[in-house]
Design a protein around this motif. Structure first.
Motif, mmCIF file in Angstrom:
data_model
loop_
_atom_site.group_PDB
_atom_site.id
_atom_site.type_symbol
_atom_site.label_atom_id
_atom_site.label_comp_id
_atom_site.label_asym_id
_atom_site.label_seq_id
_atom_site.Cartn_x
_atom_site.Cartn_y
_atom_site.Cartn_z
ATOM 1 N N HIS A 261 14.960 35.362 -38.418
ATOM 2 C CA HIS A 261 13.813 35.869 -39.160
ATOM 3 C C HIS A 261 14.073 37.297 -39.609
ATOM 4 O O HIS A 261 13.807 37.679 -40.748
ATOM 5 C CB HIS A 261 12.590 35.817 -38.249
ATOM 6 C CG HIS A 261 11.302 35.738 -38.995
ATOM 7 N ND1 HIS A 261 10.766 36.833 -39.633
ATOM 8 C CD2 HIS A 261 10.461 34.707 -39.223
ATOM 9 C CE1 HIS A 261 9.638 36.467 -40.207
ATOM 10 N NE2 HIS A 261 9.418 35.183 -39.981
ATOM 11 N N GLU A 262 14.635 38.108 -38.676
ATOM 12 C CA GLU A 262 14.906 39.504 -38.998
ATOM 13 C C GLU A 262 15.978 39.619 -40.076
ATOM 14 O O GLU A 262 15.861 40.438 -40.987
ATOM 15 C CB GLU A 262 15.338 40.260 -37.736
ATOM 16 C CG GLU A 262 14.155 40.890 -37.036
ATOM 17 C CD GLU A 262 14.483 41.345 -35.630
ATOM 18 O OE1 GLU A 262 15.668 41.596 -35.332
ATOM 19 O OE2 GLU A 262 13.547 41.438 -34.825
ATOM 20 N N GLU A 264 16.634 37.463 -42.308
ATOM 21 C CA GLU A 264 15.998 37.035 -43.555
ATOM 22 C C GLU A 264 15.187 38.181 -44.169
ATOM 23 O O GLU A 264 15.293 38.471 -45.358
ATOM 24 C CB GLU A 264 15.048 35.881 -43.231
ATOM 25 C CG GLU A 264 14.950 34.814 -44.280
ATOM 26 C CD GLU A 264 14.071 33.692 -43.754
ATOM 27 O OE1 GLU A 264 12.870 33.737 -44.032
ATOM 28 O OE2 GLU A 264 14.582 32.803 -43.039
ATOM 29 N N ALA A 265 14.405 38.846 -43.298
ATOM 30 C CA ALA A 265 13.571 39.954 -43.754
ATOM 31 C C ALA A 265 14.446 41.076 -44.311
ATOM 32 O O ALA A 265 14.136 41.680 -45.350
ATOM 33 C CB ALA A 265 12.711 40.475 -42.603
ATOM 34 N N GLU A 266 15.574 41.305 -43.630
ATOM 35 C CA GLU A 266 16.485 42.358 -44.076
ATOM 36 C C GLU A 266 17.076 42.000 -45.437
ATOM 37 O O GLU A 266 17.141 42.843 -46.337
ATOM 38 C CB GLU A 266 17.602 42.505 -43.047
ATOM 39 C CG GLU A 266 18.216 43.881 -42.999
ATOM 40 C CD GLU A 266 19.138 43.999 -41.793
ATOM 41 O OE1 GLU A 266 20.345 44.136 -42.015
ATOM 42 O OE2 GLU A 266 18.634 43.916 -40.664
ATOM 43 N N ARG A 268 15.775 40.075 -47.655
ATOM 44 C CA ARG A 268 14.726 40.219 -48.663
ATOM 45 C C ARG A 268 14.562 41.676 -49.068
ATOM 46 O O ARG A 268 14.406 42.008 -50.225
ATOM 47 C CB ARG A 268 13.397 39.671 -48.130
ATOM 48 C CG ARG A 268 13.192 38.200 -48.433
ATOM 49 C CD ARG A 268 11.720 37.843 -48.408
ATOM 50 N NE ARG A 268 11.065 38.208 -47.155
ATOM 51 C CZ ARG A 268 11.057 37.436 -46.064
ATOM 52 N NH1 ARG A 268 11.643 36.255 -46.089
ATOM 53 N NH2 ARG A 268 10.449 37.830 -44.970
ATOM 54 N N ALA A 269 14.622 42.585 -48.068
ATOM 55 C CA ALA A 269 14.470 44.012 -48.335
ATOM 56 C C ALA A 269 15.613 44.503 -49.217
ATOM 57 O O ALA A 269 15.393 45.244 -50.186
ATOM 58 C CB ALA A 269 14.441 44.785 -47.020
ATOM 59 N N GLY B 163 6.283 40.867 -37.659
ATOM 60 C CA GLY B 163 5.902 42.203 -38.086
ATOM 61 C C GLY B 163 4.721 42.763 -37.314
ATOM 62 O O GLY B 163 4.049 43.684 -37.772
#
Lengths: 281, 197
Positions: A261-262, A264-266, A268-269, B163
């Protein structure tokens, strides 16, 4: 009053688990070096101001004074010697420690001398707490525990003919706790081929001292296969499911999910930043 | 079985009631006015027939959503996760918390065969995935013992990637405690999280 047993005993112990007894008491299962596994009553430990409670958490090594009761001894004093606080700060290590404790509980019987198991559990908790790899600590613990309790698996010679077996051609029987050569394996029920690399690593873990065994480097995938073989073996020996094993896996799955998840988030960022930069150009 | 024995046995099954207490209670009911006995019987039946789990917080309640979830004056940005319904009562009694709750109905305890999948964790995740959610912080208020720690770390692992800020109740010395008898972990934490006086 010659020959009368003493009314209190003082002993060192490691707390394996506890269960509730009435409103505020607990039955605590202790592993001791000389008296084996014992169930003792800890009174009032569910009250916030209990002087005993903090010292009687599973995985704690402590000095305890027991007063002899009619059916069970009662804890009158407890002082932790090692609380292994670092185990409580990391879910992977904590779940591994829970697994070690559950195995020690399942494979020992009450009031039977168990000095070897005690020393092994203590050494393994110490290794986990100082940050040694969870895999190596758990696997060497499992094998040494089987040795100490008389369930040493036969990993070198065939259970049937007694001849040395080549690792790449061995078959494995978790129920019988050993390997068969290709000829003897035949169509025996519950016997299936075992991965040669897995067997070689297990042989090394069984025969080498801990420090040397720890030098063996494993991929995550191989470690998972070895874990699965050992979990099945422990299940067969204990004759019941070792429930902490599934929590060890659940904790790992949650970590992998979180990392994915992290990542993926990274990603995306990074994409967003790149898009902004591209727009600026 | 005689009616009295049946009542004695029924009381005896309650937690913390021994055989003598069960007898005393049964004979008390026998001597009490019939209205009192009827009141007790009705209260017992009523609680079983009318109590459900709140669809949001999973607390026991006579209506869903429960009073706390329906109370618009409470903060909607924070959820306090507890093990049992009684923990909600204990925390709310302090008056120091005005957010929402979530009841797990247990704690991870592998030696008793209770894994994360047996708790109301999926229900919590569903609440947090809700588009209308305003939640930014989760306070994990499981007990400060091995199972409680395992549960809180497991939850943190699931919730941080969403988050959210995940916090844990502070651990330290209880009111009226004696330093001499404190265990190392408690005393160590109390020292670590000391406060300026």
């Amino acid at each position: 009053m010659a020959g009368r047993p003493p009314r209190v005993t003082k002993t060192e112990a490691i707390v394996l688990r506890y269960r509730r007894l009435g409103d505020a008491d607990r039955i605590v299962t202790l592993l001791t070096p000389h008296r084996g596994k014992v169930d003792v009553v800890a009174k009032g430990v569910l009250r916030a101001r209990s002087k005993l409670a903090g010292h009687l958490e599973p995985g704690t090594r402590l000095e305890v004074v027991l007063a002899h009761g009619r059916s069970m001894d009662v804890v009158t004093q407890a002082q932790s010697v090692e609380a292994f606080a670092t185990l409580r700060a990391d879910l992977d290590r904590l779940s591994a420690a829970m697994y070690l404790l559950e195995l020690a509980d399942r494979l020992t019987v009450e009031h039977a001398e168990s000095g070897a198991v005690y020393r092994l559990l203590h050494a393994s908790l110490t290794r986990l707490a100082r940050g040694d790899g969870q895999q190596i600590v758990t696997r060497t613990y499992e094998l040494a525990l089987l040795d100490a309790t008389g369930f040493r698996p036969e990993l070198v010679v065939c259970l049937q003919c007694g001849e040395a077996v080549d690792a790449s051609r061995a078959s494995w029987s978790p129920l019988e706790g050993g390997i068969y050569c290709a000829e003897c394996a035949g169509r025996r029920p519950g016997v299936s081929p075992i991965d040669g690399t897995v067997l070689k690593v297990l042989r090394a873990y069984q025969s080498q001292p801990y420090e040397e065994a720890g030098r063996i480097r494993l991929s995550d995938e191989l470690a998972a296969r070895i874990e699965s073989v050992m979990h099945t073996l422990m299940h067969a020996v204990a004759e019941r499911e070792i429930r902490s094993a599934s929590f060890v896996s659940a904790a790992r799955r949650a970590r992998v999910r979180g990392e994915a998840h992290e990542a993926e988030a990274e990603a995306r960022a990074v994409e967003a930043v790149e898009a902004v930069e591209a727009a600026e150009e | 079985m005689s009616p009295i024995q049946r009542l004695v046995d029924a009381f005896h099954r309650l937690p913390g009631i021994g055989p003598k207490s069960a007898q005393r209670l049964a004979y008390h009911v026998l001597r009490a006015p019939v209205e009192e006995a009827r009141d007790l019987a009705e209260a017992l039946l009523h609680v079983k027939e009318s109590i459900v789990l709140c669809a949001r917080c999973q607390n026991v309640t006579d209506r869903s959503p429960c009073r706390i979830c329906a109370d618009t004056s409470r903060e909607r940005t924070v959820i306090c996760v507890v093990e049992e319904p009684l923990d909600v009562v204990a925390i709310d009694r302090t008056g120091g918390y005005r957010g929402l709750y979530h009841v797990l109905h247990g704690v991870v305890s592998p030696s008793d065969g209770i894994g994360p999948e047996d708790l109301k964790i999926e229900e919590l995740l569903r609440r947090l995935r809700d588009v209308d959610t305003e939640v930014t912080e989760i306070i994990v208020a499981t007990n400060p013992n091995l199972q409680g720690e395992a549960t809180s770390m497991y939850l943190a692992r699931l919730l941080r990637p969403l988050g959210l800020k995940v916090t844990r109740l502070a651990r330290g010395l209880p009111a009226g405690a004696d330093l001499e008898y404190a265990d190392d972990v408690t005393l160590g934490r109390a020292m670590e999280y000391r406060q300026e006086v």
